[in-house]
Design a protein around this motif. Structure first.
Motif, mmCIF file in Angstrom:
data_model
loop_
_atom_site.group_PDB
_atom_site.id
_atom_site.type_symbol
_atom_site.label_atom_id
_atom_site.label_comp_id
_atom_site.label_asym_id
_atom_site.label_seq_id
_atom_site.Cartn_x
_atom_site.Cartn_y
_atom_site.Cartn_z
ATOM 1 N N CYS A 22 0.856 -1.181 0.000
ATOM 2 C CA CYS A 22 0.000 0.000 0.000
ATOM 3 C C CYS A 22 0.896 1.236 0.000
ATOM 4 O O CYS A 22 1.849 1.305 0.766
ATOM 5 C CB CYS A 22 -0.886 -0.024 1.234
ATOM 6 N N THR A 70 1.427 3.251 3.479
ATOM 7 C CA THR A 70 1.906 2.621 4.715
ATOM 8 C C THR A 70 2.884 3.472 5.505
ATOM 9 O O THR A 70 2.631 3.799 6.669
ATOM 10 C CB THR A 70 2.564 1.260 4.416
ATOM 11 N N HIS A 83 -8.581 3.837 7.558
ATOM 12 C CA HIS A 83 -7.714 3.182 6.569
ATOM 13 C C HIS A 83 -7.267 1.806 7.067
ATOM 14 O O HIS A 83 -7.279 0.832 6.315
ATOM 15 C CB HIS A 83 -6.497 4.047 6.249
ATOM 16 N N CYS A 99 -7.532 -1.570 5.046
ATOM 17 C CA CYS A 99 -6.328 -2.002 4.325
ATOM 18 C C CYS A 99 -5.624 -3.105 5.111
ATOM 19 O O CYS A 99 -5.034 -2.871 6.165
ATOM 20 C CB CYS A 99 -5.395 -0.829 4.096
ATOM 21 N N CYS A 102 -1.608 -2.513 5.567
ATOM 22 C CA CYS A 102 -1.199 -1.574 6.625
ATOM 23 C C CYS A 102 -1.497 -2.164 8.003
ATOM 24 O O CYS A 102 -0.721 -1.992 8.945
ATOM 25 C CB CYS A 102 -1.929 -0.244 6.469
HETATM 26 ZN ZN LIG Z 1 -2.766 0.809 3.537
#
Ligand SMILES: [Zn+2]
Lengths: 193, 222
Positions: free
Chosen positions: B3, B6, B29, B33, B36
């Protein structure tokens, strides 16, 4: 009596020549400084050297300590600077025989005379400590210092930036990079074992 | 599986002054995600591994006590009289003057009483002579003290000027060491001077004190 006030009382008494007050003051902080030294240098004998240098610095500058900062912050700043100095010196002397870094501290009496103390054994006493030291040793000194200040001393990035004379953002990036490096190191370790 | 956010986000995660709004964004997020999230988990795990450090006992050492005692012996060795003065050599010189002034007051005090006293003429002459001697002695002492102070002030000033041309912390240490050395030396000089003064004048001071006591005793009776 609060911790800070007691420090100040001890400092005042030590400045007036009280050896007892000086010893008490040292006793209050030697554990923290020594353990910090173990983490930064990775071995007991360097940690001991570092600790002695720190307290020599404290002793030589005690009259300059003003109550406006906490004594603990002051002593950790001295410790930080001594660690940087020591690293620099070691790098400079790495080509020379090892005996020469023995006379670094100017007059604190040598503790090596104490027969009971055996550097490597002491560090291995606590298993997870030697694992942590192995991890930390993979970091360059400036990253190791930032991990120390952030994770063990719980300083803010602002305080760290001030101490290391870098920007707050650099401090953040450095810490993140260090943590990432430690993470991959410990993962590799895990896979291997 | 990576990502682009990150580094930025996780760097912020560890900062101490993250605004509430930013923290909320970050939370959102992380919830969406996976990458992350996993990355953060393992970083936190790493940090907690570090925090398992167990403090180790400090090996025995002298805690700088030998050095401390060595450097504090000089001013502390004197008898009780000096203990309170070790940081105040200037006060010590004033105290020396005070001793002399004390004598003078006794002497001038005698003056007033002497009228009602029997063998007035003799005593009067004696006291006048003594007073004269004391004045001279004090004058020379003041001159000596002034001379010495001037000398050391000039020396200090020179040292400071030389040193501040390159004002690094090391130089400051050196300046301080010089001051300290100077202070101790001053103190020792002063102690010697004071002792000489006390020794030589002890007898006169004592007899004057006895005299003063006797006089006030006499006047109380009347
Ligand atoms: Zn991410």
């Amino acid at each position: 009596m609060s911790l800070i006030n007691e420090d100040e009382a001890l400092i005042a008494a030590a400045l007036n020549g009280s050896a007892y007050a000086w010893e008490k003051l040292v006793k209050r902080y030697e554990g923290k400084i020594y353990n910090q030294g173990l983490r930064l240098t990775g071995n007991a004998s360097d940690a001991m050297d570092l600790m002695q240098e720190v307290f020599l610095g404290v002793y030589r500058n005690l009259h300059r300590f003003r109550g406006d900062a906490k004594f603990s912050s002051w002593i950790f700043r001295i410790a930080h600077n001594k660690a940087v100095d020591m690293k620099r010196r070691k790098r400079l002397m790495s080509a020379q025989p090892r005996s020469s870094d023995q006379d670094a501290g100017d007059d604190f009496d040598n503790i090596a005379s104490e027969a009971s103390y055996e550097p490597e054994v002491r560090l291995d006493e606590v298993q997870q400590n030697s694992q942590i030291v192995t991890m930390l040793k993979m970091l360059p000194m400036e990253q190791r210092l930032i991990v120390e200040l952030k994770t063990f001393q719980s300083l803010t990035f602002e305080e760290i930036a001030d101490m290391q004379d870098i920007s707050v953002n650099t401090a953040k990036t450095r810490f993140y990079t260090a943590l990432k490096k430690l993470k991959s190191a410990s993962e590799e370790d895990h896979v291997l074992s | 599986m990576s990502c682009p956010k990150t580094q930025f986000l996780l760097q912020e995660y560890f900062s101490d002054d993250l605004a509430p709004l930013a923290r909320e964004e970050l939370g959102k997020h992380l919830a969406n995600c996976e990458y992350c999230n996993a990355e953060l988990e393992s970083l936190l795990l790493t940090q907690s591994t570090l925090r398992h450090w167990q403090d180790q006992r400090v090996p025995h050492w002298d805690r700088g006590l030998n050095l401390f005692r060595r450097e504090h012996r000089a001013p502390a060795a004197g008898a009780g009289l000096w203990v309170g003065w070790q940081w105040l050599p200037t006060a010590a010189s004033f105290a020396m003057l005070a001793v002399l002034l004390f004598n003078l007051t006794i002497v001038s005090g005698e003056h007033g009483f002497s009228i009602s006293f029997g063998p007035a003429a003799d005593l009067q002459a004696q006291l006048t002579t003594f007073q004269q001697l004391q004045r001279e002695e004090m004058q020379s002492l003041v001159t000596r003290v002034e001379d010495r102070q001037d000398n050391s002030n000039v020396q200090l000033l020179q040292a400071v000027l030389e040193q501040t041309q390159q004002s690094t912390a090391e130089n400051l240490d050196r300046i301080y060491a010089y001051f300290e050395q100077k202070r101790i030396q001053d103190l020792q000089d002063m102690r010697v001077g004071y002792q000489q003064l006390v020794d030589s004048d002890y007898e006169t001071i004592r007899s004057l004190n006895q005299l003063a006591q006797f006089v006030s005793y006499q006047s109380e009776i009347r």
